[in-house]
Design a protein around this motif. Structure first.
Motif, short mmCIF file in Angstrom:
data_model
loop_
_atom_site.label_atom_id
_atom_site.label_comp_id
_atom_site.label_asym_id
_atom_site.label_seq_id
_atom_site.Cartn_x
_atom_site.Cartn_y
_atom_site.Cartn_z
N TRP A 31 0.86 -1.19 0.00
CA TRP A 31 0.00 0.00 0.00
C TRP A 31 0.88 1.23 0.00
N ASP A 60 -9.65 -7.61 12.59
CA ASP A 60 -10.18 -6.92 11.41
C ASP A 60 -9.49 -7.37 10.12
N GLY A 61 -8.34 -8.04 10.26
CA GLY A 61 -7.56 -8.37 9.08
C GLY A 61 -7.12 -7.13 8.35
N ALA A 62 -6.72 -6.11 9.13
CA ALA A 62 -6.44 -4.81 8.53
C ALA A 62 -5.36 -4.07 9.29
N LYS A 75 -7.70 2.87 6.94
CA LYS A 75 -7.83 1.45 7.23
C LYS A 75 -7.52 0.70 5.95
N ASP A 77 -6.78 -3.08 4.00
CA ASP A 77 -6.92 -4.54 4.02
C ASP A 77 -5.53 -5.17 4.04
N THR A 79 -4.53 -8.11 3.41
CA THR A 79 -4.24 -9.09 2.35
C THR A 79 -4.11 -8.44 0.99
N THR A 80 -5.06 -7.57 0.66
CA THR A 80 -5.10 -6.99 -0.69
C THR A 80 -4.42 -5.63 -0.79
N GLU A 82 -6.01 -2.91 -0.20
CA GLU A 82 -7.06 -1.95 -0.55
C GLU A 82 -7.29 -0.98 0.59
N LEU A 84 -9.68 0.68 2.72
CA LEU A 84 -11.09 0.42 3.03
C LEU A 84 -11.83 1.70 3.37
#
Length: 206
Positions: A31, A60-62, A75, A77, A79-80, A82, A84
């Motif tokens: 990111w 939250d996986g974040a 915030k 993500d 994994t990705t 992104e 949020l």
């Protein structure tokens, strides 16, 4: 977190990137503030975003990231990569105008807690926010200004420890421990110095 240098309006300036390193040493940029923050909000300061807090929430996986120079919390993500939501800037997705020059971001059971350096007319403050992601809103649920109004231009910090909070009033050289009701339990004061207090120094206080 590391600097992410790019050209912007003819000037080479640094945003910030979240880089994940795997067990085998492989590094991947997950990111960047360049991708999360709209062009119109950026300035041509050399360090235009200056992220200063990173909090990972397994529940939250974040990641929660404080982006000081644009008065924004993101915030992300885990994994990705992104974004949020964004909180704090007038162009943000959740809410705006809440804090300025924030430090000490932390996800707690009560919500999102941070040290609002610039605060308001009453001084710098510790703020807790309840985030309604579905509704796209953020509500201030708790504020603490200290025993007397004061401004901390930089380096203010806060850390949740059990039901207590440890506050560092930056260049003022004052560290406080307050309970859940906002009552002062302990204080360390370093007068007549230019020293800066960080909560990590006192995280083991009982």
């Amino acid at each position: 977190l590391q600097y992410d240098w790019r050209e912007f309006k003819g000037v080479r300036i640094a945003g910030d990137a979240l880089v994940v390193q795997s067990a085998d040493g492989t590094r991947e940029t997950l990111w960047s503030t360049w991708d999360a923050i709209p062009d119109e909000i950026r300035t041509n300061k050399v360090f235009w975003s200056m992220t200063n807090s990173l909090e990972y929430s397994a529940a939250d996986g974040a990641y929660y990231i404080s982006i000081k120079e644009v008065n924004t919390v993101a915030k992300v993500d885990a994994t990705t990569g992104e974004t949020l939501w964004l909180l704090g800037d007038e162009e943000a997705d959740v809410a705006g105008g809440l804090f300025v020059g924030q430090h000490g971001l932390q996800r707690t059971d009560d919500g999102l807690m941070l040290f609002d350096n610039r605060g308001d007319k009453y001084g710098s403050r510790v703020m807790t926010l309840d985030i309604d992601e579905a509704g796209g809103t953020a509500e201030v649920t708790a504020l603490y200004y200290g025993e007397e109004a004061k401004y901390t231009l930089s380096y203010g910090d806060v850390l949740q420890q059990g039901s207590d909070r440890i506050l560092a009033w930056g260049e003022e050289g004052r560290i406080q421990r307050i309970d859940a009701d906002g009552s002062l339990r302990q204080e360390i004061y370093l007068p007549d110095t230019n020293g800066v207090a960080f909560v990590s120094w006192v995280s083991a206080l009982q």
